[in-house]
Motif scaffolding. Sequence first.
Motif, mmCIF file in Angstrom:
data_model
loop_
_atom_site.group_PDB
_atom_site.id
_atom_site.type_symbol
_atom_site.label_atom_id
_atom_site.label_comp_id
_atom_site.label_asym_id
_atom_site.label_seq_id
_atom_site.Cartn_x
_atom_site.Cartn_y
_atom_site.Cartn_z
ATOM 1 N N THR A 290 25.024 70.946 20.541
ATOM 2 C CA THR A 290 24.229 71.870 21.455
ATOM 3 C C THR A 290 23.265 70.995 22.350
ATOM 4 N N GLY A 291 23.293 69.873 22.287
ATOM 5 C CA GLY A 291 22.510 68.737 22.994
ATOM 6 C C GLY A 291 23.062 68.584 24.349
ATOM 7 N N LYS A 292 22.268 68.114 25.383
ATOM 8 C CA LYS A 292 22.847 68.152 26.692
ATOM 9 C C LYS A 292 23.776 67.001 26.795
ATOM 10 N N ALA A 293 23.477 66.108 25.837
ATOM 11 C CA ALA A 293 23.940 64.788 26.107
ATOM 12 C C ALA A 293 25.406 65.004 25.644
ATOM 13 N N THR A 294 25.826 65.804 24.710
ATOM 14 C CA THR A 294 27.176 65.954 24.119
ATOM 15 C C THR A 294 27.944 66.914 25.156
ATOM 16 N N LYS A 295 29.011 66.256 25.672
ATOM 17 C CA LYS A 295 30.131 66.919 26.536
ATOM 18 C C LYS A 295 31.539 67.265 25.879
ATOM 19 N N ARG A 296 31.752 66.639 24.704
ATOM 20 C CA ARG A 296 33.071 67.058 24.257
ATOM 21 C C ARG A 296 33.174 67.306 22.827
ATOM 22 N N LEU A 297 33.813 68.179 22.167
ATOM 23 C CA LEU A 297 34.080 68.328 20.925
ATOM 24 C C LEU A 297 35.586 68.409 20.557
ATOM 25 N N SER A 298 36.017 67.730 19.487
ATOM 26 C CA SER A 298 37.320 68.049 18.987
ATOM 27 C C SER A 298 37.314 68.674 17.674
ATOM 28 N N GLU A 299 38.168 69.510 17.320
ATOM 29 C CA GLU A 299 38.583 70.039 15.908
ATOM 30 C C GLU A 299 40.036 69.874 15.599
ATOM 31 N N LEU A 300 40.273 69.166 14.519
ATOM 32 C CA LEU A 300 41.296 68.912 14.049
ATOM 33 C C LEU A 300 41.647 70.009 12.750
ATOM 34 N N GLY A 301 42.578 70.207 12.570
ATOM 35 C CA GLY A 301 42.807 71.299 11.488
ATOM 36 C C GLY A 301 42.332 72.664 11.877
ATOM 37 N N ALA A 302 42.142 73.147 13.132
ATOM 38 C CA ALA A 302 41.513 74.204 13.749
ATOM 39 C C ALA A 302 41.923 75.657 13.080
ATOM 40 N N GLY A 303 42.856 75.759 12.391
ATOM 41 C CA GLY A 303 43.433 76.980 12.123
ATOM 42 C C GLY A 303 43.505 78.094 13.284
ATOM 43 N N SER A 304 43.047 79.116 13.145
ATOM 44 C CA SER A 304 42.980 80.209 14.257
ATOM 45 C C SER A 304 42.121 79.731 15.476
ATOM 46 N N GLY A 305 41.468 78.402 15.603
ATOM 47 C CA GLY A 305 40.722 77.900 16.568
ATOM 48 C C GLY A 305 39.253 78.586 16.829
ATOM 49 N N LYS A 306 38.800 79.672 15.638
ATOM 50 C CA LYS A 306 37.575 80.379 15.795
ATOM 51 C C LYS A 306 36.358 79.487 15.991
ATOM 52 N N VAL A 307 36.422 78.524 15.199
ATOM 53 C CA VAL A 307 35.330 77.443 15.501
ATOM 54 C C VAL A 307 35.222 76.803 16.734
ATOM 55 N N ALA A 308 36.265 76.373 17.405
ATOM 56 C CA ALA A 308 36.389 75.757 18.516
ATOM 57 C C ALA A 308 35.967 76.661 19.711
ATOM 58 N N LEU A 309 36.447 78.147 19.615
ATOM 59 C CA LEU A 309 36.197 79.109 20.555
ATOM 60 C C LEU A 309 34.575 79.468 20.344
#
Length: 110
Positions: free
Chosen positions: A23-42
């Motif tokens: 949630t920090g302003k400096a963080t621009k990218r996030l990757s999720e491996l084994g995302a399942g249905s993608g709810k965490v990424a969404l």
Amino acid sequence: ASLLYGELLPDGVTRMLHRFGATGKATKRLSELGAGSGKVALQAFLQCPNLELVTAVEIAQSRWFIGVGYMQTLCDRYRDRFLLEGPVPDKPRCVVTEIATGRKLVFVCG
């Protein structure tokens, strides 16, 4: 290999995103491996406007298709805010773009 997995609840995802700095302003990218249905990424894409690119990868096509359905629902309900690209035959990839900012959620099967 076993395809068993555990599921994170939304409150747990919120705590995890804060704890690991997503949630920090400096963080621009996030990757999720084994995302399942993608709810965490969404959830991360919707909850963290600082993330310019969220990438989720799932190996099981059945789970990936469930996630594509979630993304289609989001884009159908909020047509003025989000655009959905894909999936297309022989290209297991789906992209949600936030129209105003260009931020992207990329969901890949493979």
